[in-house]
Design an enzyme around this catalytic site. Structure first.
Site, PDB file in Angstrom:
ATOM      1  N   GLN A 190      24.686  -2.950   0.057  1.00  0.00           N
ATOM      2  CA  GLN A 190      25.757  -2.713   1.024  1.00  0.00           C
ATOM      3  C   GLN A 190      25.469  -1.499   1.906  1.00  0.00           C
ATOM      4  OE1 GLN A 190      26.069  -2.917  -2.287  1.00  0.00           O
ATOM      5  NE2 GLN A 190      27.487  -1.394  -3.131  1.00  0.00           N
ATOM      6  N   ASN A 219      16.206   0.000  -5.492  1.00  0.00           N
ATOM      7  CA  ASN A 219      15.893  -1.061  -6.448  1.00  0.00           C
ATOM      8  C   ASN A 219      15.612  -2.383  -5.728  1.00  0.00           C
ATOM      9  OD1 ASN A 219      18.382  -2.132  -5.706  1.00  0.00           O
ATOM     10  ND2 ASN A 219      19.433  -1.408  -7.539  1.00  0.00           N
ATOM     11  N   THR A 242       7.245   2.038  -9.165  1.00  0.00           N
ATOM     12  CA  THR A 242       6.215   3.048  -8.980  1.00  0.00           C
ATOM     13  C   THR A 242       4.937   2.689  -9.739  1.00  0.00           C
ATOM     14  OG1 THR A 242       5.770   5.428  -9.019  1.00  0.00           O
ATOM     15  CG2 THR A 242       6.937   4.493 -10.919  1.00  0.00           C
ATOM     16  N   GLN A 264       4.859   8.843 -15.251  1.00  0.00           N
ATOM     17  CA  GLN A 264       5.260   7.806 -14.300  1.00  0.00           C
ATOM     18  C   GLN A 264       5.982   6.657 -14.978  1.00  0.00           C
ATOM     19  OE1 GLN A 264       4.936   8.025 -10.702  1.00  0.00           O
ATOM     20  NE2 GLN A 264       4.813  10.068 -11.601  1.00  0.00           N
ATOM     21  N   HIS A 267       9.890   6.505 -15.044  1.00  0.00           N
ATOM     22  CA  HIS A 267      10.707   6.124 -13.889  1.00  0.00           C
ATOM     23  C   HIS A 267      11.556   4.895 -14.183  1.00  0.00           C
ATOM     24  CE1 HIS A 267       9.867   8.716 -10.468  1.00  0.00           C
ATOM     25  NE2 HIS A 267       8.623   8.813 -10.873  1.00  0.00           N
ATOM     26  N   GLU A 333      -0.215   3.057  -5.550  1.00  0.00           N
ATOM     27  CA  GLU A 333       0.676   4.008  -4.874  1.00  0.00           C
ATOM     28  C   GLU A 333       0.146   5.432  -5.078  1.00  0.00           C
ATOM     29  OE1 GLU A 333       5.390   5.377  -5.055  1.00  0.00           O
ATOM     30  OE2 GLU A 333       4.477   4.309  -6.744  1.00  0.00           O
ATOM     31  N   HIS A 334      -0.144   5.774  -6.336  1.00  0.00           N
ATOM     32  CA  HIS A 334      -0.724   7.077  -6.681  1.00  0.00           C
ATOM     33  C   HIS A 334      -2.059   6.838  -7.376  1.00  0.00           C
ATOM     34  CE1 HIS A 334       3.759   7.442  -7.213  1.00  0.00           C
ATOM     35  NE2 HIS A 334       3.581   8.456  -6.390  1.00  0.00           N
ATOM     36  N   ASP A 367       5.184  14.420  -6.503  1.00  0.00           N
ATOM     37  CA  ASP A 367       6.580  13.997  -6.511  1.00  0.00           C
ATOM     38  C   ASP A 367       7.494  15.117  -6.043  1.00  0.00           C
ATOM     39  OD1 ASP A 367       6.080  11.448  -7.382  1.00  0.00           O
ATOM     40  OD2 ASP A 367       6.492  11.862  -9.497  1.00  0.00           O
ATOM     41  N   GLU A 421      -4.192 -16.583  35.905  1.00  0.00           N
ATOM     42  CA  GLU A 421      -3.170 -16.920  34.903  1.00  0.00           C
ATOM     43  C   GLU A 421      -2.052 -17.767  35.491  1.00  0.00           C
ATOM     44  OE1 GLU A 421      -1.920 -13.364  32.910  1.00  0.00           O
ATOM     45  OE2 GLU A 421      -3.883 -13.042  31.993  1.00  0.00           O
ATOM     46  N   HIS A 426       3.185 -12.467  40.545  1.00  0.00           N
ATOM     47  CA  HIS A 426       2.679 -11.159  40.137  1.00  0.00           C
ATOM     48  C   HIS A 426       1.807 -10.557  41.242  1.00  0.00           C
ATOM     49  CE1 HIS A 426       4.078 -12.362  36.210  1.00  0.00           C
ATOM     50  NE2 HIS A 426       3.609 -11.250  35.636  1.00  0.00           N
TER      51      HIS A 426
END
Length: 435
Positions: A190, A219, A242, A264, A267, A333-334, A367, A421, A426
Site C-alpha cells: 500500500q 519484502n 540478501t 547475513q 536478516h 549482492e555482497h 551495511d 526515411e 522533416h
C-alpha cells in the site's frame, strides 16, 4: 546446517548449479493487485484501512506530525545518534564524489550540445519495518538523493502498534536527523501504491502527492508492488533476499568467514550465505565454525533456516580461477574476497553489487559505516544493474542550441536522411528556415 557441495571434476553449468533462494513474485500478484487498486481509488481512507488490516493499528494520520519526529530524535540513544551521524558523514563524502560532471560539445561552428544532469523532482523512499529496524536504510536512501539535489523527499515506513501507530522511533529519528520532515506511517504494497498514485482526502484534497521515483528495499509484497507500478513511476529495483558470497583460499581465516556468513543469515530465512573456495580443508573448518557460532547467535532459528536452505552452501572448486568464474556467474549482492592476493582477484570480478576486500572489510561494515551504499542488486541482477547511487536520482538531459550558420552546415544532411526515411516534412522544417 551449512552443507558442502564439491564441484571438482563435475561437468556442470555453473550458473544453474549455484544455490539461490526461490522468490517468484508472480505468486503474490493476486494479493498485491487489489491492494494497489484499493489505494488508487480509495485514497487516504483506503491507506488507513489497509494499515489497520495488515499492521493491526490505524494511525491517527497518514503523515507523522513534526513533533513526533522531534521527540523521536530527542529520545534516541546517544550512541545510536553518534553512529548515525558518522554514517551520514561518510556516506555524504562517498556519494558526493559520484556526482557526474556535465559537458558541452561544439560539433561544428555555431553549434552546441550540452549534457547536463537534472535531479528527479519528487522521490518516495520506502523503509521496511518487519523483522528488524533499519535506520541505516533511511540514510542509504536519503543521502544520495540529497546529494543529487532532489527537492522533495518523502519516506514511508509501516505503522507500529507498540509506538502509537507511528513507525519505529529510530526510523523517525534518522529521518529528522537528515531533515526529512515528510514521513508517512504506511507500509507494504500500500505504501508503494501511495507513492505511485498519490492519495486524496475524502473531501478531495491532496493528502499525499505522487512521486516520480520509488526506492528502497522491502519484502516480496513490496517487490511485487514495485513491479506493478513500474511505468507509472520509476523504481530502483525489485529487491530480493540478501546474499553474501565469500571467495577464499587456504590462507583465509575460517572463523571470520563463518562470522560473516552468520551475520547475513540473520536478516531472514531466505538470506543466502555461500562460500566458494579451492580448499576443501578451509570449507570443512568454515562449516564447523558456522555450526559453533550460529548456536550462540540471538536469531538462531532464522539463521538455521537460512544456512540450511538450498540458497546456502560451501562450494569447493578445482582452482582459484574456477572460484572467480563461479563468483562472476553468481553475481552476488555482497562479495567478500579473502585470498593470498586479494587485489588481483578483485580485478577479475565483473559481477557483484559490492566487493569487500580482505579480512577487515566485513559486509556488516558496508551495511553501516563504510560510506558505501547498502541498497544493492540481488538475485544475479548485478550482471546488468548497480547499487543505489547519486545517478539513481538524476536524469541525463541534452540541451541543443544551433544558430543559422550551424544549421546551414548540416541542412542538406538532414534533408537527405529525411528523404531516405520517407519523412519529407522533416526536411521541409529545415528548408523553411532558409527561404
Amino acid at each position: 546446517m551449512l552443507t558442502l557441495t564439491d564441484l571438482r571434476g563435475r561437468d556442470v553449468d555453473v550458473a544453474h548449479a549455484l544455490p539461490r533462494a526461490d522468490q517468484d513474485i508472480s505468486a503474490t500478484v493476486d494479493t498485491v493487485t487489489p491492494i494497489l487498486e484499493q489505494v488508487r481509488t480509495g485514497g487516504a481512507e483506503a491507506l488507513l484501512e489497509l494499515s489497520e488490516r495488515f499492521d493491526g493499528v490505524r494511525p491517527a494520520s497518514l503523515r507523522v506530525p513534526a513533533e513526533v519526529l522531534a521527540q523521536a530524535l530527542a529520545g534516541l540513544d546517544p550512541a545510536v545518534r553518534e553512529a548515525l551521524e558518522a554514517l551520514i558523514m561518510r556516506a555524504r563524502d562517498v556519494h558526493t564524489a559520484q556526482f557526474p560532471p556535465g559537458s558541452m560539445v561544439s560539433p561544428g561552428p555555431d553549434a552546441q550540445v550540452t549534457n547536463r544532469w537534472v535531479p528527479i523532482q519528487r522521490v518516495g523512499l520506502y523503509v521496511p519495518g518487519g523483522q528488524a529496524v533499519y535506520p541505516s536504510s533511511v540514510v542509504m536512501n536519503v543521502v544520495p538523493a540529497q546529494v543529487a539535489g532532489v527537492p522533495q523527499l518523502a519516506i514511508a515506513s509501516p505503522p507500529q502498534k507498540d509506538f502509537g501507530g507511528w513507525p519505529h522511533p529510530t526510523i523517525l529519528a534518522a529521518a529528522h536527523l537528515l531533515e526529512v520532515d515528510e514521513v508517512y506511517a504506511v507500509g507494504g504494497a500500500q505504501a508503494v501504491g501511495m507513492f505511485a498514485y498519490g492519495a486524496l482526502e475524502a473531501g478531495g484534497g491532496v493528502a499525499v502527492p505522487p512521486v516520480s521515483l520509488i526506492t528502497g528495499p522491502g519484502n516480496i509484497y513490496v517487490a511485487t508492488a514495485k513491479r506493478a507500478v513500474q511505468g507509472v513511476v520509476g523504481i530502483d529495483a525489485e529487491a530480493g533476499p540478501t546474499e553474501i558470497m565469500v571467495l577464499a583460499d587456504h590462507t583465509a581465516p575460517a572463523d571470520l568467514i563463518a562470522a560473516d556468513l552468520v551475520s547475513q543469515a540473520e536478516h531472514d530465512e531466505l538470506a543466502s550465505a555461500v562460500l566458494v573456495t579451492d580448499s576443501p580443508e578451509l570449507a570443512d573448518r568454515v562449516i564447523a565454525q558456522v555450526q559453533e557460532q550460529a548456536a550462540a547467535t540471538r536469531h538462531l532459528d532464522r539463521v538455521k533456516q537460512s544456512l540450511g536452505g538450498r540458497q546456502s552452501a560451501a562450494l569447493v572448486v578445482e582452482s582459484l580461477d574456477a572460484a572467480v568464474e563461479v563468483a562472476n556467474a553468481y553475481g552476488a549482492e555482497h562479495l567478500e574476497i579473502m585470498t593470498g592476493d586479494d587485489d588481483a582477484v578483485a580485478e577479475r570480478i565483473h559481477n557483484a553489487g559490492a566487493v569487500f576486500i580482505g579480512p577487515y572489510t566485513p559486509v556488516s561494515l558496508g551495511d553501516y559505516c563504510a560510506g558505501s551504499n547498502h541498497v544493492l542488486p540481488t538475485g544475479g541482477a548485478s550482471r546488468y544493474s548497480s547499487g543505489l547511487n547519486v545517478t539513481s536520482f538524476l536524469r541525463s538531459q541534452q540541451v541543443i542550441r544551433y544558430g543559422q550558420q550551424g544549421l546551414a552546415q548540416v541542412a542538406a544532411h538532414v534533408e537527405a536522411l529525411a528523404a531516405a526515411e520517407d519523412l519529407p516534412a522533416h526536411g521541409d522544417a529545415v528548408r523553411a528556415r532558409f527561404p
